[in-house]
Design a protein around this motif. Structure first.
Motif, PDB file in Angstrom:
ATOM      1  N   GLU A   7       2.205  -6.630   2.438  1.00  0.00           N
ATOM      2  CA  GLU A   7       0.786  -6.490   2.094  1.00  0.00           C
ATOM      3  C   GLU A   7       0.144  -7.872   2.043  1.00  0.00           C
ATOM      4  OE1 GLU A   7       0.304  -4.268  -1.497  1.00  0.00           O
ATOM      5  OE2 GLU A   7       1.425  -2.548  -0.735  1.00  0.00           O
ATOM      6  N   ILE A   8      -1.040  -8.003   2.597  1.00  0.00           N
ATOM      7  CA  ILE A   8      -1.770  -9.277   2.503  1.00  0.00           C
ATOM      8  C   ILE A   8      -3.103  -9.000   1.824  1.00  0.00           C
ATOM      9  CG2 ILE A   8      -2.501 -11.351   3.736  1.00  0.00           C
ATOM     10  CD1 ILE A   8      -0.732 -10.572   6.035  1.00  0.00           C
ATOM     11  N   VAL A  56      -7.235  -9.724   2.880  1.00  0.00           N
ATOM     12  CA  VAL A  56      -7.456  -9.966   4.304  1.00  0.00           C
ATOM     13  C   VAL A  56      -7.671  -8.608   4.975  1.00  0.00           C
ATOM     14  CG1 VAL A  56      -6.457 -10.860   6.438  1.00  0.00           C
ATOM     15  CG2 VAL A  56      -6.007 -12.023   4.265  1.00  0.00           C
ATOM     16  N   SER A  57      -8.885  -8.382   5.499  1.00  0.00           N
ATOM     17  CA  SER A  57      -9.161  -7.062   6.060  1.00  0.00           C
ATOM     18  C   SER A  57      -8.410  -6.897   7.374  1.00  0.00           C
ATOM     19  CB  SER A  57     -10.660  -6.881   6.269  1.00  0.00           C
ATOM     20  OG  SER A  57     -11.072  -7.618   7.391  1.00  0.00           O
ATOM     21  N   VAL A 101      -4.907  -5.754   4.769  1.00  0.00           N
ATOM     22  CA  VAL A 101      -3.695  -5.502   5.546  1.00  0.00           C
ATOM     23  C   VAL A 101      -2.599  -4.863   4.686  1.00  0.00           C
ATOM     24  CG1 VAL A 101      -1.882  -6.553   6.966  1.00  0.00           C
ATOM     25  CG2 VAL A 101      -4.211  -7.465   7.037  1.00  0.00           C
ATOM     26  N   ASN A 102      -2.314  -3.630   4.989  1.00  0.00           N
ATOM     27  CA  ASN A 102      -1.233  -2.859   4.352  1.00  0.00           C
ATOM     28  C   ASN A 102      -1.393  -2.648   2.854  1.00  0.00           C
ATOM     29  OD1 ASN A 102       0.224  -2.494   6.748  1.00  0.00           O
ATOM     30  ND2 ASN A 102       1.204  -4.489   6.535  1.00  0.00           N
TER      31      ASN A 102
END
Lengths: 470, 250, 483
Positions: free
Chosen positions: B89-90, B93-94, B142-143
């Motif tokens: 997962e970030i 950050v879209s 992100v995730n």
């Protein structure tokens, strides 16, 4: 201005006492110790007692302590306590080897230093200096920092006796060694205890360190303990404090840990006028683990100050700190945690938590969990909370038919239990558990014996609530 | 397209791969199967260039070049895609921003100008439909907060966006229910062309019902101990990995 | 913000050098170096100040003389010679300005280069700007539009002339001159700054913005900002800063005071990008700032958002005194330090009123040889029943030569309040980096992406124009931080 006045007078008195009694104080010293004593004295003369202007003392004021006169005993008293056997605490099924300091002096019927069958030496530090000067000198005053504050310097200058424990390499002491500090004197005492504990490679030691008062006399105890934990060794250290409201206890412990060693230290403060526990841990070898726990229950005008410094001097070490406190009436609680991760101490895991339940508006809580980090590959976190009991939990318990008072007690007990449950010796855990329950119910007076309540053994206090009801 | 020769890899001094050989050509689908801890994920990570592995011996040739010295981003730009077993997962950050950066980095590598915003958004929409991933997922970080299945679909979506020449799917089936598995497999099949290749790493035969491999390799103890057609997976399913242990010379 | 904008920013960022390091050549009116009562009288006279202002300055100066530079911060600061600083420098004015045409073209050009247009037609839509060049405010835009709403937005000097009653009533009411060493210095020598008054019930239709620029060598900048939000009003205020690249250090000691009356709300955003010094730690601005808001009335709210990327040394703790019942204080901060920068920054939340709430979100990012500290105080007084504070302070470390530290002070004297503090420190995740790299994004860009994501919670508090700027800055500030 008055503050200054009191502590300066007190300082001058202490300085002249030192000068007058210099010969007697250092009677047993090796040359090196004698030299260090003079250096420490000079340092104390220079800096005096700690004051509120110092960051580490901003919330703990010794002003009131210096308003009284204290006596220093430069030799053990001639008279022995009448009830010496009364101090022999025995928790049911808890077999301990007890050593006692009586008004700051080692107390024994005969020998001042004994060697157990496994080679462990325990007894009086003054005696150890005489019998094992090399061993003592190798570690004595090596882990302290007399520049930390005036009290450390003062202790180093004045200390004459204390507890000495030496566990040889590979020896596991299964019997808990119990150090009992008893204050029993009609006039006000000023005591400088110095303890030295050496745990050899792959050895194991469990210590229970109790501070108790026997009456309501005023006292000022300034204890410094050095604990050396060699490679692969393991130390379980429990500190129990149950002193009268007129007592001041400044307890400074230096733990020095080598490669792969493990320390668990748990400070349980049940009562005391002004108590300051300063715990220094240096993780000086890779793979070290330090668990520093504490619980404090304060009320009336009491003041508890917990200072924890964990120095991650080497890589790959773990440290875990958890301190919880319940603060009632006009009491004050201070927590200062400091984790230092030095440059190159990579792969450090460090955690620091302080939680407080503040019960009244007159109580005060100061908490400062502080992280200082110079290495990047680390996982560090800290947290601090100050709050009250969870209203929803309270309601839930009450909805099961339990009254408000008992419901609150139950939650307070549960709050403290997180730390109590970390005590690994079952019998000790149970008895401390009992003490905490009693303390919360306001039933714990200064016991007329040791903190472990041996006298009341048949009559154990039961918590009124049957937890199974919930 | 991909040739792995006598690859020996260790991590923290522990040998994981001990002389692995593998050849993958364009248009082929290879399945690598094997029990846990035999080095399947290591192989995927080493091809993609994850730091921390030590190459003791051997080489990995991709499109005629030894890629072992290349940083991971250049391998990606060369056309290697890794579908992660545990996508990270970030936060903050879209997905859109992330993909836009990735697509444009790929284009820069090929000497192309960044893709205009409109075109990029159109491409996103197209690929979302292809892999049946909900548009709302691509608006999130992100995730972050994705379920296990969503994370895996998101990997296939990214694969669709980047159009790799070689896709390595590391345990893409783990943690998927049968519906999600079908969607993921469907996506992979749609992306298959005669010019690209896919390596599917899996523990179970189940996925191979949906992504039909041309070759099946059994990885055991750091080596490929048996290779064959898709029927090999069925034998394995029937006899279990014990069979391999008995078959294996070690 | 739109995604493509975010991306444009990242694409645009190719050079890590400080972009605003140029010097403007312009005629300056300067006081001689040094500080004494005569200099203070000189400044006051230059500004034609009423007696109360001069008296205030002198009291502050006399107090300052008795004070010591604070040494408790986790900062290593070389000794500052306060007699070696020019306390007043202003672009020479030929006459009173009545229109933009009369502003020195060099100055207009400077602000254009900084991306701040002072020409109304080219203005960022919806932002009124007060541009401060060295010691004085050069131009305030949009003032007529604002006047219609009864909003006063002008330079501090003008306010002293035109609204002395308001100034007299509120100056020093939130940050008394004796508050700290730098506040005392500022109170004695402040040159200019912005003044803002929002009348009762008015919602300010545009963002108000002050742009600070240090230009002249050897000068210090001591600006003073005062914002008063009357009952039921709202204003969003932005502040930006840059300075030329110089080898010597320059001092910046500002004071910002905000007063929010009943039901008023003030949002104050800062993007601080003073020159940080070069890669070896030479030069850069010493930034000692006292910013404080007073939630004076009930249900008032003050929110601070800061993105700190510049300055060699940053010492600032924007805070709120929550005096009114049910008032709210917020602090959102991203502080980035790289190379040899040092930052000691955080917030103070003083809860006095009942049911007051405060939130602190701080994200520190350290790289290079820098040290980045969060220092905060949350104090709940006896009266502040049912108050709440939540603080979250995270630190991210890039590289093994930097430091990240957290000093939260929490004091409570109330049994119905809840204070929670959480913090974590960790390095940038290798798994995240590898994931980005596997998608073809190189390390530097990947760090930019991840760091911007990490700071999102704070960046989203910024007005859009500033958010764009801030994102750019974050990426630029960290360039070269990975080997």
């Amino acid at each position: 201005m008055e503050t200054k006045y009191n502590d300066i007078i007190f300082k001058e008195k202490v300085v002249s006492l030192f000068e007058q009694n210099r010969a007697q104080i250092g009677a047993n010293d090796t040359t090196r110790m004698s030299k260090e004593r003079d250096v420490a004295f000079k340092q104390f003369k220079k800096v005096g007692f700690p004051n509120k202007k110092m960051e580490a003392w901003r919330n703990t004021n010794l002003k009131d302590v210096f308003a009284y006169n204290y006596n220093i005993q430069f030799s053990p008293a001639d008279e022995k306590p009448e009830l010496i056997e009364a101090f022999q605490c025995n928790i049911h099924n808890f077999d301990t080897q007890t050593i006692t300091l009586y008004n700051g002096w080692y107390l024994s019927e005969d020998k001042h230093l004994i060697t157990l069958p496994n080679g462990t030496i325990i007894g009086s530090l003054a005696q150890a200096i005489k019998e094992y000067p090399e061993l003592v000198q190798k570690h004595y005053n090596k882990y302290t920092n007399i520049e930390e504050n005036g009290l450390i310097a003062l202790n180093t200058a004045f200390s004459q006796d204390g507890i000495f424990i030496y566990v040889p390499d590979n020896v596991k002491t299964y019997k808990t060694i119990q150090m009992v500090n008893i204050l029993d004197k009609e006039d006000n005492l000023f005591i400088q205890n110095r303890n030295l504990i050496i745990v050899g490679k792959n050895a194991k030691l469990t210590i229970l360190h109790c501070d108790d008062s026997y009456n309501y006399s005023r006292s000022f105890t300034n204890t410094v303990t050095e604990v050396f934990i060699d490679e692969g060794a393991e130390v379980d250290h429990y500190k129990l404090q149950n002193l009268n409201d007129n007592s001041t206890l400044i307890n400074t412990t230096y733990f020095h840990q080598e490669l792969q060693s493990k320390l668990t230290t748990n400070s349980i403060t049940l009562n005391g006028g002004l108590i300051r526990n300063k715990i220094n841990v240096v993780l000086n070898g890779e793979g070290g683990e330090a668990n520093v726990f504490g619980v404090y229950l304060v009320d009336k005008e009491q003041h508890i100050d917990s200072q924890v410094f964990v120095d991650h001097a080497k890589a790959n070490c773990n440290s875990d700190e958890l301190f919880k406190g319940i603060i009632d009436d006009n009491a004050t609680a201070v927590f200062n945690g400091h984790i230092l991760v030095r440059k190159d101490s990579q792969h450090t895991n460090a955690s620091q938590t302080n939680r407080n339940v503040q019960l009244t508006d007159k109580a005060t809580v100061y908490t400062k969990p502080f992280l200082e980090i110079y290495a990047d590959d680390v996982k560090c976190n800290h947290g601090a909370t100050i709050g009250q009991l969870d209203e929803e939990a309270l309601f839930y318990i009450k909805s099961r038919g339990i009254g408000d008072y008992d419901a609150r007690l139950l939650l307070l007990y549960a709050f403290a239990a997180e730390v109590i449950n970390k005590i690994s010796i079952a019998t000790l855990r149970e008895s401390i558990d009992d003490l905490v329950k009693k303390r919360l119910r306001g039933e714990l007076a200064i016991c007329d014996q040791c903190v472990l309540q041996c006298k009341d053994q048949e009559n154990t206090y039961e918590f009124k609530i049957d937890i199974s009801k919930i | 397209m991909l040739k792995i020769k006598n690859l020996h890899v260790s991590i923290n001094g522990k040998q994981i791969l001990r002389g692995l050989n593998l050849e993958v050509n364009r248009g082929e689908v290879h399945a690598i199967m094997g029990p846990n801890g035999t080095g399947k994920s290591t192989l995927a990570n080493v091809i993609a260039g994850k730091p921390g592995y030590h190459i003791d011996k051997g080489e990995i040739i991709f499109k005629g070049k030894n890629i072992l010295e290349l940083p991971p981003e250049v391998r990606a730009q060369e056309g290697i895609f890794l579908g992660f077993q545990y996508p990270v997962e970030i936060p903050g950050v879209s997905m859109t921003n992330f993909m836009r950066t990735a697509v444009n980095e790929h284009r820069k590598y090929k000497g192309l100008d960044p893709m205009p915003a409109g075109e990029f958004l159109k491409l996103m929409k197209e690929k979302q439909q292809l892999v049946e991933i909900h548009a709302k997922l691509t608006n999130r970080s992100v995730n972050e907060g994705f379920s296990g299945g969503e994370k895996k679909k998101n990997e296939i979506f990214q694969m669709a966006m980047l159009e790799p020449e070689l896709a390595i799917l590391d345990e893409t089936d783990s943690g998927l229910d049968i519906d999600a598995l079908k969607i993921v497999a469907n996506g992979v099949n749609k992306l298959k062309t005669k010019d690209n290749a896919t390596i599917v790493i899996t523990h179970y035969q189940r996925l191979l019902d949906y992504i039909v491999p041309d070759f099946v390799h059994i990885l055991f103890d750091g080596k490929i101990v048996k290779s064959g057609g898709k029927e090999l997976a069925l034998i394995l399913e029937e006899k279990g990995y014990e069979w391999i242990k008995d078959e294996s010379p070690n | 913000m739109k995604e493509e904008e975010q991306n444009n920013i990242l694409n645009e960022v190719t050079q890590g050098d400080y972009k605003f390091g140029f010097v403007t050549d312009i005629d300056m009116d300067m006081a001689p170096k040094g500080l004494n009562e005569d200099i203070i009288r000189y400044i006051s006279k230059k500004k034609n100040e009423p007696d109360f202002m001069l008296e205030y300055r002198l009291r502050a100066y006399r107090k300052w003389l008795t004070m010591q530079e604070p040494d408790w911060a986790h900062l290593k600061i070389p000794p500052i010679d306060y007699q070696d600083i020019i306390y007043y420098a202003a672009p020479k004015k030929k006459k009173e300005l009545s229109s933009l045409d009369e502003v020195d073209p060099e100055l207009l050009d400077t602000f254009n280069k900084l991306g701040i247009s002072l020409e109304e037609q080219k203005l960022l839509s919806g932002v009124a700007v007060d541009a401060v060049f060295d010691s004085v405010s050069v131009k305030t835009t949009f003032s007529e539009t604002l006047e219609k709403h009864g909003i006063i937005f002008c330079s501090f000097s003008e306010a002293v002339q035109n609204h002395p009653d308001l100034v007299k009533k509120y100056v020093g009411s939130v940050v008394p001159y004796g508050d700290n060493y730098f506040a005392a210095l500022n109170s004695a020598v402040f040159s200019d700054g912005s003044f803002c008054y929002i009348p009762k019930g008015v919602r300010c239709p545009v963002e108000l913005s002050t742009y600070f620029r240090i230009n002249t060598a050897g000068t210090g900048q001591f600006e003073r900002t005062l914002i008063i939000a009357d009952e039921g009003s709202y204003v969003s205020y932005l502040e930006g800063c840059t300075a030329p690249q110089r080898d010597e250090n320059q001092l910046h000691a500002a004071v910002v005071e905000i007063v929010a009356l009943k039901d008023a709300e003030v949002k104050y955003s800062t993007v601080q990008n003073w020159y940080p010094g070069d890669k070896n730690g030479k030069g850069g601005i010493f930034n000692f700032v006292t910013k404080r808001g007073m939630c004076k009335g009930s249900h008032s709210k003050i929110s601070w958002t800061q993105v700190e990327t510049g300055s060699a040394v940053t010492w600032k703790y924007p805070g709120c005194i929550l005096l009114g019942d049910n008032s709210i204080g917020e602090f959102y901060s991203v502080a980035v330090t790289n190379n040899h920068q040092q930052a000691d920054t955080g917030s103070k939340m003083i809860h006095i009123g009942k049911n007051t709430k405060s939130t602190i979100i701080s994200k520190g990012i350290s790289a290079g040889f820098s040290n980045n500290s969060y220092r905060g105080l949350v104090k709940i007084s006896k009266r502040a029943e049912n108050s709440r504070n939540y603080s979250q302070c995270d630190s991210l470390l890039l590289g093994d030569k930097c430091g990240a530290h957290t000093f939260p002070y929490i004091n409570t004297a109330n049994s119905s309040s809840i204070v929670e503090h959480e913090a974590t420190t960790s390095k940038i995740s290798e798994d995240q980096l590898f994931y980005c790299q596997q998608r073809g994004i190189d390390t530097e860009n990947a760090i930019g992406l991840i760091v911007n994501g990490y700071a999102k919670e704070v960046l989203k508090q910024l007005p859009m124009e500033f958010a764009v700027e801030a994102q750019k800055l974050l990426s630029i500030s960290l360039e070269g931080s990975v080997g």
